[in-house]
Design an enzyme around this catalytic site. Structure first.
Site, PDB file in Angstrom:
ATOM      1  CE  LYS A 182      52.986  60.616  52.847  1.00  0.00           C
ATOM      2  NZ  LYS A 182      53.062  59.802  51.638  1.00  0.00           N
ATOM      3  CG  ASP A 214      49.846  51.152  44.707  1.00  0.00           C
ATOM      4  OD1 ASP A 214      48.823  50.601  44.251  1.00  0.00           O
ATOM      5  OD2 ASP A 214      50.008  51.409  45.912  1.00  0.00           O
ATOM      6  N   GLY A 246      45.988  62.131  58.800  1.00  0.00           N
ATOM      7  CA  GLY A 246      45.560  60.760  58.540  1.00  0.00           C
ATOM      8  C   GLY A 246      46.361  59.826  59.418  1.00  0.00           C
ATOM      9  CB  VAL A 266      50.096  61.997  57.467  1.00  0.00           C
ATOM     10  CG1 VAL A 266      50.698  63.062  56.559  1.00  0.00           C
ATOM     11  CG2 VAL A 266      50.335  60.619  56.912  1.00  0.00           C
ATOM     12  N   GLY A 289      47.863  55.871  59.725  1.00  0.00           N
ATOM     13  CA  GLY A 289      48.099  54.629  59.009  1.00  0.00           C
ATOM     14  C   GLY A 289      48.761  53.617  59.899  1.00  0.00           C
ATOM     15  N   GLY A 290      48.945  52.451  59.380  1.00  0.00           N
ATOM     16  CA  GLY A 290      49.547  51.390  60.149  1.00  0.00           C
ATOM     17  C   GLY A 290      50.947  51.717  60.629  1.00  0.00           C
ATOM     18  CG  PHE A 291      53.946  51.292  58.720  1.00  0.00           C
ATOM     19  CD1 PHE A 291      54.952  50.498  59.236  1.00  0.00           C
ATOM     20  CD2 PHE A 291      52.983  50.716  57.910  1.00  0.00           C
ATOM     21  CE1 PHE A 291      55.004  49.158  58.923  1.00  0.00           C
ATOM     22  CE2 PHE A 291      53.035  49.388  57.598  1.00  0.00           C
ATOM     23  CZ  PHE A 291      54.048  48.588  58.101  1.00  0.00           C
ATOM     24  N   GLY A 292      52.104  54.894  61.334  1.00  0.00           N
ATOM     25  CA  GLY A 292      52.247  56.175  61.993  1.00  0.00           C
ATOM     26  C   GLY A 292      51.429  57.247  61.308  1.00  0.00           C
TER      27      GLY A 292
END
Ligand SMILES: *[C@@H]1O[C@H](CO)[C@@H](O)[C@H](O)[C@H]1NC(C)=O
Length: 860
Positions: free
Chosen positions: A571, A668, A550, A557, A552-555
């Site tokens: 991650k 969350d 996957g 996985v 994501g905005g921060f790198g």
């Protein structure tokens, strides 16, 4: 002497008593026997009872009917004299020696009789009430109860019981249909009636007076066309019989312990009801008429209704509105017409339309043995034939169904519709690629513009992605939380003494996380294994692009395989500031120590140079969201699996709330944070927002609300107050989403603007909770479990935190059969930003529309 008379009278009354009033064991009325008000006969298994009754609040109207013996509400399923009530309590129901059931007033006037039977007097005739609810008149010594002299099932009142037939007996001429009660208190024939319309290929229709109100469609071998819900399921199956002797439709119970009936309500709603014993009430299992597009002939000739469109009516391809001006203002009364009229020329052919509800079959003809090719030939050879299709679509398909004249009452579905081949003039056939009759020249004319369009689309897509990438980069630098990916939020920090896992994102302020500081037990608590960068490089094939699970905005996985064969998820995180972050370490290290089969396991971390990574156990089935919100994959999650998942999440959450060393509030909880292992065991993941709680602390307040819209409890979203009960709220939303297969946020219903919670609440209040159940579940459903889950879900989302159950009681309630408290009104929190948007009140600095709602929400 006197003594003798007394004895005789006594004896007589005893005999009478035994025969009538005092025992309820008799299931028969024998010839010349009379039943009076207060006396009943009961079927052998005590399922149904026949006798006199007075409906609801009616005054002085008495009827003979059949009702469920065991059901407290006394639901009447059949009424003998619905249009000719008795006005006193003194009626008499008798079986004549000629096999006629007769209902007389006290004065001897006949108000009802079973039929004008010409059966010769037979000695052994009895009327018998069967456990199916059928009252039959038959020869007592004949074992053949299948062909009685008379049966109440031939004269349905306002609905169908299992085994009843809707349709015609072509031998006896009996036509079985049913008519609604006038009102709940008045069984006389109301406005609405249901029939098997046999003018063309048989179809079930619902009439209001003489007008067709709704068409449940013809039976296509699998289901009623255009009624995806009317198909075989684990509770009952359908029979459609069409031969020279009879034409009928019938349903039969598979699970005979289920009590269900179809009823046409006085308001015209056809409903399938289920009796839920634990709740002592009837619930609506389904209503075939669900939306505007089910209104008969809504879009008129050659129009098609698509409930996902606005406006809903459209002309079929190749057709245009007859009155364009009216059409544009949603007046569809003139319907559609051929764009190019037919002239029965040789070039005419058929175009295949898919996913339709087949048009009204009253103007159809059929041939059960003809194949597809023969069908097309026959249709083509008759100029008034407008369309054809297969009669039976199960297997390879068989039979031929032909329409003549206008095609009416068509719907278009996204899936599970039927195919229909419609006759079109040559010019219309050209514009379709698979048309056999189009010439090369014409095709070229079509293809060039099509290619241009495709090129333009491709270019736009490329431009779009390029601009998106740019935006992403920019946003990444500014750390806009909206770009936040749910999987990559935990950050690692290396301090002088150890590795800390940090909640939050770069640039966030750790203030709210510091409340547990006094519990700080020091860096020596760290027990997180460290992985070497080289190990991970090897495991992930040098962070190969092919290993990315996957983004994501921060790198990304990555999936990895360690040398010992263990699969891991890595991650890989971006650099971050360490400022202020060490304050959280105690809490965060504790999270790393959580161990429960329903929590995702953090295996370790890696800090080397600029690389900061977290290593998790690998979850081959990824997130729950990838299943339940996906049309195809959701079918893989049948009800037992879903219940297993709900239960697992509940247990994981209970562990966090109660059993773990620290009480943890996840804050969350949502579908995408539930990962599934290879056995579909749910694992709660992503503790980036989690907070630890002191033993005696009930709730806490934060001025920085983090979480996901649609899952946040109202007191948390509105006032920043959170507690284990705000997690319970999110859990409730999760349960409803899992049952329903729809997102709470982004939920859309054509009849109201509620979110999913509001929708579920509305249905619950009306006893129609089962309508919530995801379509794909129909085959695997466990009724009481499903209803229980919805009920528990609604208890969890109640507005006031103190009303919500703890996870301990949630697990008890899910696993037991006992009565449940009634839920109070849920707290709806409907946010304004786009779905899946995370937000934080500490990040107002950027100005995009997404932040606006945060300001209004927390700007006080
Ligand atoms: C075409 O079908 C209609 C309707 O069944 C029938 O009345 C008519 O006779 C047929 N015409 C021909 C030429 O077969």
């Amino acid at each position: 002497m006197e003594e003798g008379i007394l004895t005789k009278t006594k004896l007589l009354s005893l005999v009478l008593c035994a025969l009538l009033t005092c025992t309820h064991s008799a299931d028969t009325i024998s010839a010349n026997q009379t039943i009076r008000n207060g006396e009943t006969i009961v079927s052998p298994q005590q399922t149904f009872e026949l006798g006199f009754f007075k409906p609801g609040n009616s005054t002085n109207r008495y009827y003979v009917g059949i009702w469920y013996k065991k059901i407290s509400t006394g639901t009447v399923v059949w009424v003998a004299n619905r249009n000719t009530p008795l006005t006193t309590t003194s009626g008499e129901l008798t079986l004549t020696p000629h096999g006629l059931m007769v209902l007389r007033t006290a004065a001897g006037n006949i108000v009802w009789s079973s039929a004008n039977s010409s059966t010769p007097a037979a000695r052994n005739l009895v009327a018998r009430l069967l456990d199916t609810g059928n009252l039959i008149i038959h020869d007592q010594h004949s074992v053949d109860q299948e062909n009685p002299i008379w049966q109440s099932f031939d004269f349905p009142t306002d609905g169908l019981l299992p085994g009843m037939k809707l349709g015609q007996d072509l031998v006896t001429g009996i036509e079985r249909h049913f008519t609604s009660w006038k009102s709940a208190d008045d069984p006389s024939a109301g406005e609405f009636s249901a029939w098997l319309d046999t003018r063309g290929y048989p179809q079930v229709i619902l009439k209001e007076g003489q007008q067709i109100k709704f068409r449940a469609g013809p039976w296509n071998g699998l289901r009623f066309s255009g009624e995806p819900d009317l198909r075989p399921n684990p509770i009952y199956n359908f029979h459609f019989v069409l031969n020279s002797k009879e034409i009928y439709y019938q349903y039969n119970l598979i699970d005979t312990s289920v009590v269900t009936r179809v009823v046409l309500q006085p308001n015209g709603r056809m409903e399938r009801l289920l009796w839920i014993n634990s709740r002592q009430e009837w619930i609506v299992y389904l209503t075939p008429e669900t939306d505007n597009c089910d209104r008969y002939a809504m879009c008129r000739s050659f129009g098609s209704c698509n409930i996902d469109n606005s406006p809903a009516c459209d002309c079929l391809e190749g057709f245009e509105p007859t009155a364009p001006e009216q059409w544009t203002v949603a007046d569809w009364s003139q319907g559609c017409r051929y764009r190019t009229p037919l002239d029965c020329g040789p070039g005419e052919g058929f175009k295949k339309y898919t996913n339709l509800k087949l048009p009204d079959t009253q103007w159809s003809r059929f041939n059960l043995t003809m194949n597809h090719e023969g069908c097309e030939r026959v249709c083509k050879s008759n100029c008034s034939c407008t369309a054809y299709t297969s009669v039976n679509i199960s297997g390879p398909g068989s039979g031929c169904l032909l329409w003549f004249g206008d095609l009416i009452d068509i719907r278009t579905f996204a899936e599970n519709g039927d195919d229909l081949y419609i006759r079109l003039p040559p010019s219309e056939l050209d514009s379709t690629e698979n048309s056999e009759s189009s010439s090369g020249g014409r095709r070229a004319r079509v293809i060039v513009p099509v290619a241009t369009v495709i090129l333009v689309i491709l270019v736009s897509i490329c431009l779009f992605y390029r601009s998106r990438r740019k935006t992403r980069k920019r946003e990444g630098r500014k750390f806009i939380p909206n770009m936040y990916d749910h999987n990559i939020r935990v950050l690692l920090v290396l301090s002088n003494k150890g590795v800390y896992i940090i909640s939050g994102w770069p640039g966030s302020h750790g203030d709210e996380f510091g409340h547990d500081r006094e519990n700080n037990s020091g860096e020596e608590d760290l027990e997180l294994p460290l992985f070497g960068l080289s190990t991970l490089l090897k495991a992930t094939n040098n962070f190969s692009i092919n290993n990315i699970l996957g983004e994501g905005g921060f790198g990304p996985v990555y999936k990895g395989v360690l040398e010992n064969g263990q699969e891991i998820a890595v991650k890989r995180l971006a650099k971050t500031s360490t400022q202020g972050l060490h304050e959280f370490k105690n809490e965060v290290i504790s999270i790393s120590k959580l161990q429960h089969r329903n929590l995702v396991k953090l295996l370790g971390c890696c800090i080397e140079g600029a690389e900061k990574m977290l290593i998790y156990e690998y979850m081959p089935n990824k997130g729950l969201d990838s299943f339940i919100f996906d049309k195809t994959r959701s079918k893989l999650l049948d009800w037992p699996v879903r219940f297993h998942i709900i239960d697992g999440i509940a247990r994981g959450l209970l562990y966090l709330h109660r059993d773990s060393r620290l009480r943890i509030i996840h804050r969350d909880l949502k579908v995408s944070n539930i990962l599934l292992d290879s056995n579909m065991n749910p694992k709660i993941s992503d503790f980036g927002m989690a907070r630890s709680f002191g033993r005696n602390q009930i709730e806490a307040n934060t001025n920085r609300v983090v979480g996901t819209y649609g899952y946040m409890a109202p007191e948390y979203a509105g006032h920043g107050i959170f507690s284990i009960k705000s997690d319970v709220y999110s859990f409730g939303v999760l349960v409803l989403e899992i049952v329903c297969g729809e997102k709470n946020r982004g939920f859309f219903h054509k009849e109201h603007s509620n979110n999913l919670i509001g929708h579920a609440w509305g249905l619950h209040k009306e006893g129609r909770s089962l309508q919530l159940v995801a379509k794909c579940l129909v085959e695997s459903i466990n009724l009481s479990q499903v209803l229980r889950s919805i009920h528990v879900g609604l208890l969890c989302v109640q507005r006031h935190p103190e009303d919500r159950p703890t996870m301990t009681s949630v697990i008890l309630m899910l696993g037991s059969e006992g009565p449940l408290p009634s839920p109070k009104e849920p707290g709806f929190f409907i946010g304004k930003t786009s779905e899946n948007t995370r937000y934080s009140s500490s990040t107002f600095e950027t100005s995009s529309t997404n932040e606006l709602s945060i300001t209004t929400l927390n700007g006080r």
